[in-house]
Motif scaffolding. Structure first.
Motif, mmCIF file in Angstrom:
data_model
loop_
_atom_site.group_PDB
_atom_site.id
_atom_site.type_symbol
_atom_site.label_atom_id
_atom_site.label_comp_id
_atom_site.label_asym_id
_atom_site.label_seq_id
_atom_site.Cartn_x
_atom_site.Cartn_y
_atom_site.Cartn_z
ATOM 1 N N LEU A 57 0.821 -1.217 0.000
ATOM 2 C CA LEU A 57 0.000 0.000 0.000
ATOM 3 C C LEU A 57 0.853 1.265 0.000
ATOM 4 O O LEU A 57 0.668 2.159 -0.823
ATOM 5 N N VAL A 58 1.773 1.334 0.933
ATOM 6 C CA VAL A 58 2.600 2.547 1.027
ATOM 7 C C VAL A 58 3.552 2.635 -0.157
ATOM 8 O O VAL A 58 3.836 3.724 -0.668
ATOM 9 N N GLY A 59 4.031 1.489 -0.640
ATOM 10 C CA GLY A 59 4.917 1.494 -1.800
ATOM 11 C C GLY A 59 4.239 1.996 -3.051
ATOM 12 O O GLY A 59 4.859 2.648 -3.895
ATOM 13 N N PHE A 60 2.935 1.695 -3.191
ATOM 14 C CA PHE A 60 2.203 2.191 -4.354
ATOM 15 C C PHE A 60 2.120 3.717 -4.327
ATOM 16 O O PHE A 60 2.328 4.384 -5.350
ATOM 17 N N ALA A 61 1.828 4.272 -3.153
ATOM 18 C CA ALA A 61 1.788 5.738 -3.033
ATOM 19 C C ALA A 61 3.170 6.332 -3.279
ATOM 20 O O ALA A 61 3.308 7.373 -3.940
ATOM 21 N N ALA A 62 4.212 5.660 -2.770
ATOM 22 C CA ALA A 62 5.576 6.154 -2.992
ATOM 23 C C ALA A 62 5.971 6.052 -4.457
ATOM 24 O O ALA A 62 6.726 6.895 -4.958
ATOM 25 N N MET A 63 5.452 5.043 -5.168
ATOM 26 C CA MET A 63 5.736 4.914 -6.590
ATOM 27 C C MET A 63 5.165 6.105 -7.359
ATOM 28 O O MET A 63 5.824 6.671 -8.233
ATOM 29 N N ILE A 64 3.952 6.506 -7.020
ATOM 30 C CA ILE A 64 3.343 7.656 -7.697
ATOM 31 C C ILE A 64 4.128 8.928 -7.390
ATOM 32 O O ILE A 64 4.402 9.740 -8.286
ATOM 33 N N LEU A 65 4.519 9.102 -6.126
ATOM 34 C CA LEU A 65 5.302 10.294 -5.769
ATOM 35 C C LEU A 65 6.674 10.291 -6.426
ATOM 36 O O LEU A 65 7.164 11.336 -6.862
ATOM 37 N N ALA A 66 7.311 9.119 -6.505
ATOM 38 C CA ALA A 66 8.624 9.050 -7.148
ATOM 39 C C ALA A 66 8.516 9.313 -8.647
ATOM 40 O O ALA A 66 9.383 9.964 -9.236
ATOM 41 N N GLY A 67 7.446 8.827 -9.284
ATOM 42 C CA GLY A 67 7.228 9.135 -10.699
ATOM 43 C C GLY A 67 7.003 10.625 -10.920
ATOM 44 O O GLY A 67 7.505 11.208 -11.887
ATOM 45 N N ALA A 68 6.258 11.260 -10.006
ATOM 46 C CA ALA A 68 6.052 12.709 -10.112
ATOM 47 C C ALA A 68 7.355 13.462 -9.881
ATOM 48 O O ALA A 68 7.620 14.482 -10.538
ATOM 49 N N ALA A 69 8.187 12.955 -8.962
ATOM 50 C CA ALA A 69 9.492 13.599 -8.725
ATOM 51 C C ALA A 69 10.377 13.485 -9.958
ATOM 52 O O ALA A 69 11.081 14.441 -10.323
ATOM 53 N N PHE A 70 10.358 12.331 -10.619
ATOM 54 C CA PHE A 70 11.141 12.172 -11.850
ATOM 55 C C PHE A 70 10.652 13.132 -12.926
ATOM 56 O O PHE A 70 11.456 13.777 -13.607
ATOM 57 N N SER A 71 9.324 13.246 -13.081
ATOM 58 C CA SER A 71 8.763 14.149 -14.095
ATOM 59 C C SER A 71 9.140 15.598 -13.818
ATOM 60 O O SER A 71 9.545 16.329 -14.720
ATOM 61 N N SER A 72 9.012 15.999 -12.548
ATOM 62 C CA SER A 72 9.322 17.393 -12.230
ATOM 63 C C SER A 72 10.808 17.670 -12.351
ATOM 64 O O SER A 72 11.202 18.752 -12.792
#
Length: 194
Positions: free
Chosen positions: A13-28
């Motif tokens: 569960l927490v890893g899925f949320a972290a995956m979305i945040l890490a993808g957003a960090a890569f994009s930004s």
């Protein structure tokens, strides 16, 4: 005392949320990197190579920190973390394309169409982009190794604590025949008759 939890469900569960945040960090990060001057971009080397690998390393470290704080004990969590790192890199690629199209001034009505085009282009990028797999490796290696080390250390610590918590049993007396005397009797053999 209850046994320690493996942390697999919490990691999912927490890893899925972290995956979305890490993808957003890569994009930004990629969006900011594209908008700085060319001299700054070439300071770290070729930007076509250094930015995706640096972004992949950022993904790996963010996810590793997340899983490190979760204190996983299951040995499946490092493999889950590895898959989440690949997912974060793919999300970063899609988000990066959307951010660039938004920056170019496309209206909001065509953003879903651009997102669909980016997703359709993704298999070609996976096959032909020379920086995609090195950036995936830069994301997956740290998150897998750091999460695996953490899980193994916690498992060994729990095992040592369980061994220390078990009370020592007193030694069992050895079995004796019921007709056996308590003390061994010295055998006396007659030497000579007198």
């Amino acid at each position: 005392m209850s046994p320690p939890r493996s942390g697999l469900v919490r990691g999912l569960l927490v890893g899925f949320a972290a995956m979305i945040l890490a993808g957003a960090a890569f994009s930004s990060l990629h969006f900011l990197y594209v908008n700085v001057s060319l001299e700054v971009r070439w300071f770290a080397g070729n930007p076509a190579v250094s930015m995706p690998i640096g972004g992949g390393l950022l993904i790996g470290l963010l996810l590793a920190l997340t899983f490190w704080l979760l204190r996983p004990r299951s040995l499946l969590v490092p493999f889950v973390a590895l898959l989440y790192a690949v997912g974060a890199r793919v999300l970063g690629h899609v988000g990066d394309g959307l951010a660039i199209s938004i920056d170019m001034g496309f209206p909001a009505e065509v953003w879903p169409k651009h997102a669909r085009l980016i997703v359709e282009y993704l298999p070609k990028a996976v096959r032909e982009d020379p920086t995609f797999w090195p950036s995936v490796a830069a994301a997956t290696v740290p998150v897998f190794l750091l999460t695996l080390i953490r899980a193994l250390r916690l498992r060994s610590r729990d095992r040592a604590a369980a061994l220390a918590a078990t009370p020592e049993e007193p030694p069992q007396p050895e079995y004796r025949d019921p007709f056996e005397p308590a003390q061994p009797v010295e055998s006396r053999t007659p030497t000579q008759f007198r």
